[in-house]
Design an enzyme around this catalytic site. Structure first.
Site, short mmCIF file in Angstrom:
data_model
loop_
_atom_site.label_atom_id
_atom_site.label_comp_id
_atom_site.label_asym_id
_atom_site.label_seq_id
_atom_site.Cartn_x
_atom_site.Cartn_y
_atom_site.Cartn_z
N LEU A 88 7.40 -2.21 -1.94
CA LEU A 88 7.09 -1.69 -3.27
C LEU A 88 5.62 -1.38 -3.40
O LEU A 88 5.23 -0.50 -4.15
CB LEU A 88 7.45 -2.74 -4.33
CG LEU A 88 8.94 -2.99 -4.58
CD1 LEU A 88 9.10 -4.21 -5.46
CD2 LEU A 88 9.57 -1.78 -5.23
N GLY A 89 4.81 -2.12 -2.70
CA GLY A 89 3.38 -1.89 -2.82
C GLY A 89 2.62 -3.00 -2.15
O GLY A 89 3.19 -3.87 -1.49
N GLY A 101 -0.12 -5.94 -2.89
CA GLY A 101 -0.85 -6.71 -3.88
C GLY A 101 -2.16 -7.19 -3.32
O GLY A 101 -2.53 -6.84 -2.19
N GLY A 102 -2.87 -8.01 -4.06
CA GLY A 102 -4.16 -8.50 -3.62
C GLY A 102 -4.07 -9.30 -2.34
O GLY A 102 -4.95 -9.24 -1.50
N PHE A 103 -2.97 -10.04 -2.16
CA PHE A 103 -2.90 -10.95 -1.02
C PHE A 103 -1.81 -10.60 -0.03
O PHE A 103 -1.46 -11.39 0.81
CB PHE A 103 -2.72 -12.38 -1.52
CG PHE A 103 -3.83 -12.80 -2.44
CD1 PHE A 103 -5.11 -12.95 -1.95
CD2 PHE A 103 -3.61 -12.99 -3.78
CE1 PHE A 103 -6.15 -13.29 -2.79
CE2 PHE A 103 -4.65 -13.34 -4.63
CZ PHE A 103 -5.93 -13.50 -4.14
N PRO A 141 1.73 -7.59 1.03
CA PRO A 141 2.70 -6.61 0.55
C PRO A 141 3.79 -7.22 -0.33
O PRO A 141 4.06 -8.41 -0.24
CB PRO A 141 3.31 -6.05 1.83
CG PRO A 141 3.12 -7.12 2.83
CD PRO A 141 1.88 -7.85 2.47
N VAL A 142 4.38 -6.39 -1.17
CA VAL A 142 5.49 -6.80 -2.03
C VAL A 142 6.70 -5.95 -1.68
O VAL A 142 6.59 -4.73 -1.56
CB VAL A 142 5.13 -6.63 -3.52
CG1 VAL A 142 6.27 -7.10 -4.41
CG2 VAL A 142 3.86 -7.40 -3.85
N LYS A 170 7.02 -11.32 -2.61
CA LYS A 170 5.58 -11.22 -2.34
C LYS A 170 5.29 -12.00 -1.08
O LYS A 170 5.46 -13.22 -1.04
CB LYS A 170 4.82 -11.79 -3.53
CG LYS A 170 3.34 -11.70 -3.42
CD LYS A 170 2.72 -12.03 -4.77
CE LYS A 170 1.23 -12.30 -4.65
NZ LYS A 170 0.65 -12.60 -5.95
N ASP A 200 -6.87 -12.96 -14.84
CA ASP A 200 -6.82 -11.61 -14.28
C ASP A 200 -5.82 -10.75 -15.05
O ASP A 200 -5.00 -10.06 -14.47
CB ASP A 200 -6.48 -11.65 -12.80
CG ASP A 200 -6.89 -10.38 -12.07
OD1 ASP A 200 -6.44 -10.17 -10.94
OD2 ASP A 200 -7.65 -9.58 -12.66
#
Ligand SMILES: *[C@@H]1O[C@H](CO)[C@@H](O)[C@H](O)[C@H]1NC(C)=O
Ligand SMILES: *[C@@H]1O[C@H](CO)[C@@H](O)[C@H](O)[C@H]1NC(C)=O
Ligand SMILES: *[C@@H]1O[C@H](CO)[C@@H](O)[C@H](O)[C@H]1NC(C)=O
Ligand SMILES: *[C@@H]1O[C@H](CO)[C@@H](O)[C@H](O)[C@H]1NC(C)=O
Ligand SMILES: *[C@@H]1O[C@H](CO)[C@@H](O)[C@H](O)[C@H]1NC(C)=O
Ligand SMILES: *[C@@H]1O[C@H](CO)[C@@H](O)[C@H](O)[C@H]1NC(C)=O
Ligand SMILES: *[C@@H]1O[C@H](CO)[C@@H](O)[C@H](O)[C@H]1NC(C)=O
Ligand SMILES: *[C@@H]1O[C@H](CO)[C@@H](O)[C@H](O)[C@H]1NC(C)=O
Ligand SMILES: *[C@@H]1O[C@H](CO)[C@@H](O)[C@H](O)[C@H]1NC(C)=O
Ligand SMILES: *[C@@H]1O[C@H](CO)[C@@H](O)[C@H](O)[C@H]1NC(C)=O
Ligand SMILES: *[C@@H]1O[C@H](CO)[C@@H](O)[C@H](O)[C@H]1NC(C)=O
Ligand SMILES: *[C@@H]1O[C@H](CO)[C@@H](O)[C@H](O)[C@H]1NC(C)=O
Length: 840
Positions: free
Chosen positions: A521-522, A524-526, A528-529, A543, A640
């Site tokens: 899906l994308g 993230g900061g830490f 892939p999701v 995640k 955040d």
């Protein structure tokens, strides 16, 4: 002889009698739900889907004398046919022996009275069918031959003229062959007509778009997919909340509608060569067309020729030329030629912006260029690049050579902004429409210098303030210790098995197809999701933390610990977690509508967020935050909060997500914590946190205020662009507020809607401004905010000047521009989560 004839006619009579009766006897049971192997469907029988949504049977189109096998809506009046099997080989009207058979070898076929095949379905599977094989119709309109969990054939792979919501536009990226939706020859003749629609020219480097062909000639195209909506089809966005979603499986590329679309919704290529989307209106009892294309001449493929610009609103001549180009001959339809050639190299050319256009055809997608600056630099650096587009929905698209089929939309938010490469003299001489400014480096340098000085000056003030407070500060240090202790004991409870369900790695792997790229899906900061589906059918978002991020490990336990304890309808729900081998995985409920920023800041999707939806979203976020701050068992500061951390469920309810850097705190809710690690997102961080590392629930209130102003205005805090460069979004809102023009902040795409109460708009801006005040003690708590947002009364305290109301750094608006030596390209688009060290 005579007797023979008499006997014969008696037999025929008896036969007819028998047929008549059997027809009547069977009439009540003429609806089947499946056709088993070796059986058939007769002329007077229908096959219905389990929910009685679709029916399959034989029919004669109005005005025709032939019989066809087709699928139509079972429950709707009139017979709206969505699929026809034997389009090219009709059944004769006098043929009473025609059948649909599923032969023992698994072939589905329409046969005539002489048992010769008029049409048959080729099985795509090499395995021979088992005894349990049947042909059946599903509630999404799919006729399939399947058994023993193998689908041998599926009508969605061989569509007629209608695209149903469960279908996908499919193309084979190896062979380049795409599935085509082909019009009927005429309203009374289902045989394949001239017009067809499909992903005709798609390849991984071509933008995703549909083409309508007239024979083999291009007639119309949708424009590249931007987000979920086609950029050349502005009317689509008004109706399609869900939009399209691309996916790749091996060499098969599919563009499907996102789930959730109404079943009574279809796209049709009609016999006149018009593509339309229709929706069944219960009130009108009829299909209502949502949009039709092509409409005017400007929709015709490349109507104005190379480098032409088609403007449907120009009464003199719809065909004009792109800026910097002139007509090749008298009228524009021959195309246009460049007025001034430009030199190659970065100093010989610049860009001019053309807002709200249908992007040209034949662009090339550069997936590795993921910012406007990088895209622009690449175009500038390539001599044959003539234009580029960069949006979050399309990524970087560049054009090399002639620009074809460009249309000027009139709506400000329609189409996309094209950056046209021109000689510097053509940019300087620009008039009328918006153009990209070229900043002289020295001015730029001065701006940066002033910004830096201002920044330092502010910083110094903050440090001084901190010094003064240091008497209190020392007790905070010891408080920090207690906090970590609280967190530790929280984890111990966790490991004792309370709360968080543990999933095993194998099932997470299976759910995500082995973490396949297609499921991603994308990022993230830490890490892939991925999207996935548990064996029970539950849709999940997975995640997966990057293996070697030590920082991630800490965040992981924090997030898992926290979320497991938090249950609220406006917080994303944790389904479970998985710690196995080197993997650290969090499994969430899946949110089909992704995040708020994807809607709010997208030209097309933004319009789907009408005032009522925005109302629900703002209130939902406020309630979620209130729960975090004071209603849950723990007190949590999110730290955040930003648009991209607000996920939307299928009904567009907001869910706060990403607790990676959230912190638990105890006791007094106005308590502050000091930290040396400042982590968060620039623009949403409160000044006391960004500069001194102090955070409290009031830091979240600040971020919430920014979010409210973004939701009202539809503008990004971090990319806000105002002609008066000294203002950012907060400053601009404050300016309008003081001038009594607050309602002008409202997102232009909302102003057309009549349901907006301007009192409400002003109150929200008021609340937003109260939340972003410089001094945290002046900001309301979330419980007050919830009351303020919901109340009608206007007795709110007046806001004071917000923090950061003037900008201290260059904006992305300036990043749009090109300086003559290329040094004006700003790579640092400030959307990333930053980590900064702060001396205390
Ligand atoms: C067929 O034609 C008749 C009369 O022209 C009309 O009333 C009916 O709605 C038509 N049916 C369909 C399925 O178009
Ligand atoms: C049906 O009609 C066609 C022509 O209309 C004729 O050629 C054919 O023989 C007829 N078939 C039967 C079974 O009557
Ligand atoms: C069956 O075949 C005969 C001879 O080929 C032909 O005359 C007749 O029209 C056919 N019947 C149908 C229903 O096609
Ligand atoms: C089935 O395949 C054959 C050859 O592979 C082809 O000629 C025929 O048109 C196909 N039929 C259908 C209904 O797709
Ligand atoms: C795509 O086309 C290639 C080449 O024609 C073929 O080998 C492959 O099987 C096709 N893939 C699918 C999924 O049909
Ligand atoms: C499709 O092409 C044919 C032949 O070139 C032409 O006569 C017809 O007008 C075209 N139709 C449309 C809708 O463009
Ligand atoms: C079609 O209509 C239904 C209800 O009438 C509505 O829920 C749905 O959103 C509509 N679909 C589109 C794409 O407009
Ligand atoms: C798009 O919508 C506008 C306003 O609703 C309408 O005037 C226009 O005709 C529509 N265009 C198409 C192609 O449906
Ligand atoms: C309309 O087109 C003509 C010819 O291309 C052009 O000179 C004129 O400026 C256009 N008018 C508008 C309002 O764009
Ligand atoms: C800039 O352009 C001039 C001519 O326009 C050329 O001579 C010079 O080499 C270019 N400089 C660079 C760095 O490309
Ligand atoms: C991006 O990819 C293209 C080919 O797809 C390649 O030519 C180019 O060098 C890449 N650019 C960067 C910055 O990686
Ligand atoms: C580029 O600048 C325009 C205004 O000139 C602005 O609307 C747009 O958002 C900017 N684009 C980016 C990616 O910053």
């Amino acid at each position: 002889m005579v007797r023979n004839i008499a006997i014969e006619s008696l037999l025929v009579c008896l036969l007819h009698y028998f047929i008549f009766f059997s027809v009547h006897l069977r009439y009540s049971s003429a609806q089947k739900t499946s056709i088993p192997l070796g059986q058939s469907l007769k002329l007077n029988e229908t096959l219905v889907s389990p929910g009685n949504v679709f029916a399959l049977g034989f029919f004669t189109p109005n005005g025709s004398s032939f019989v066809y096998l087709g699928i139509w809506y079972a429950a709707l009046p009139g017979r709206t046919v969505v699929w026809v099997a034997n389009r090219a080989n009709p059944i004769q009207a006098n043929d009473s022996g025609a059948l649909l058979t599923l032969s023992l070898d698994g072939t589905l076929a329409v046969v005539d009275g002489n048992t010769s095949r008029l049409w048959y379905a080729n099985s795509s599977s090499s395995t021979s069918p088992g005894n349990d094989t049947t042909a059946a119709l599903s509630d999404d309109g799919r006729l399939a031959v399947s058994g023993n969990q193998v689908t041998y054939w599926d009508s969605f792979g061989d569509p007629s003229d209608t695209f149903l919501p469960a279908m996908g536009f499919i193309t084979n990226t190896t062979s380049g062959k795409s599935v085509q939706w082909t019009s009927w020859a005429s309203v009374s003749d289902p045989s394949p007509g001239r017009f067809s629609l499909g992903l005709t020219r798609y390849s991984p480097t071509n933008p995703i778009q549909l083409y309508l062909l007239n024979g083999s000639a291009l007639l119309w195209r949708t424009g590249p997919l931007s987000g979920r909506i086609f950029s050349g089809l502005p009317n689509m966005s008004i109706f399609s909340i869900y939009g399209f979603n691309p996916s790749q499986n091996g060499d098969e590329f599919t563009l499907g509608l996102n789930s959730g679309s109404s079943r009574l919704n279809r796209f049709v290529v009609d016999p006149a060569g018009v593509v339309k989307q229709s929706n069944w209106s219960e009130t009108a009892g009829a299909w209502v067309d949502l949009w039709k294309q092509p409409g005017g001449p400007c929709d015709r493929y490349n109507w104005c020729g190379s480098f032409g610009l088609c403007d449907p609103l120009n009464a003199t001549d719809v065909c004009g030329c792109l800026p910097g180009f002139e007509a090749r001959s008298g009228t524009g339809r021959d195309g246009c030629v460049r007025r001034t050639q430009f030199g190659c190299g970065t100093n010989g050319s610049g860009f001019r912006s053309l807002p709200s256009v249908k992007p040209p055809d034949q662009g090339t997608v550069f997936a590795n260029l993921s910012s406007q600056a990088a895209c622009q630099a690449a175009c500038l650096g390539n001599c044959s690049c003539t234009a580029y587009i960069y949006t979050s929905g399309t990524g970087c698209i560049m054009w090399f050579g002639d620009l074809l089929d460009i249309l000027q939309f009139s709506g400000e938010t329609d189409g996309l902004e094209l950056f046209l490469k021109l000689a510097p003299s053509e940019i300087a001489g620009a008039h009328g429409r918006k153009y990209v400014k070229i900043y002289v480096p020295s001015i730029l340098g001065a701006v940066i210098l002033v910004a830096c000085i201002f920044c330092l000056w502010r910083q110094k003030g903050r440090l001084n303030e901190l010094w003064k407070r240091n008497g209190v500060g020392s007790s905070m240090v010891s408080y920090m210790g207690t906090l970590d202790h609280v967190a530790e004991s929280g984890r111990r409870v966790e490991e004792n098995g309370e709360g968080l369900p543990l999933l095993d790695l194998a099932s997470v792997r299976a759910a995500t197809n082995g973490f396949s790229l297609a499921n991603k899906l994308g990022e993230g900061g830490f890490g892939p999701v991925y999207r996935g589906k548990l064996s029970g059918g539950q849709e999940i978002a997975v995640k997966r933390l990057s293996r070697n991020s030590g920082q991630g490990a800490q965040e992981f336990m924090n997030e898992a610990r926290l979320i497991a304890k938090l249950q609220h309808r406006n917080l994303v729900k944790l389904v479970g977690c998985c710690v196995e081998e080197d993997e650290k995985i969090l499994v969430y409920e899946y949110m089909p509508n992704k995040s708020l920023d994807a809607f709010l800041f997208d030209e097309a999707l933004g319009r789907e967020l009408d005032w009522e939806r925005r109302y629900t979203i703002v209130l939902g976020i406020a309630r979620g935050l209130l729960y975090l701050h004071q209603d849950s068992r723990l007190r949590v500061v999110h730290r955040d909060l930003k648009a991209s951390n607000i996920l939307l469920d299928a009904a567009m309810n907001p869910k706060i997500s990403d607790f990676g850097i959230a912190r638990i705190f105890g006791g007094d809710q106005t308590q502050e914590i000091n930290t040396i690690r400042v982590v968060g997102t620039y623009g949403y961080m409160s000044p006391e946190y960004a500069m001194e590392g102090r955070f409290s629930i009031k830091s979240d209130v600040f971020s919430f205020g920014v979010l409210v102003l973004e939701i009202v205005s539809g503008k990004r805090m971090t990319r806000f662009h105002h002609p008066d460069l000294s203002l950012n979004l907060l400053g601009y809102a404050w300016k309008l507020w003081n001038e009594g023009r607050a309602q002008e902040l409202l997102d232009p795409s909302l102003t057309a809607s009549s349901v907006i109460s301007s009192d409400q708009v002003v109150r929200w801006i008021h609340v937003g401004l109260l939340c972003v005040q410089d001094d945290e003690t002046d900001r309301p708590t979330m419980s007050t905010v919830v009351v303020m947002l919901g109340s009608e009364a206007s007795n709110l305290p007046p806001p004071s000047m917000p923090a950061y109301s003037s900008r201290r750094r260059r904006t992305a608006g300036e990043a749009n521009s090109t300086s003559t030596d290329g040094s004006g390209i700003d790579q640092s688009v400030n959307l990333v989560t930053i980590t900064a060290m702060e001396a205390r």
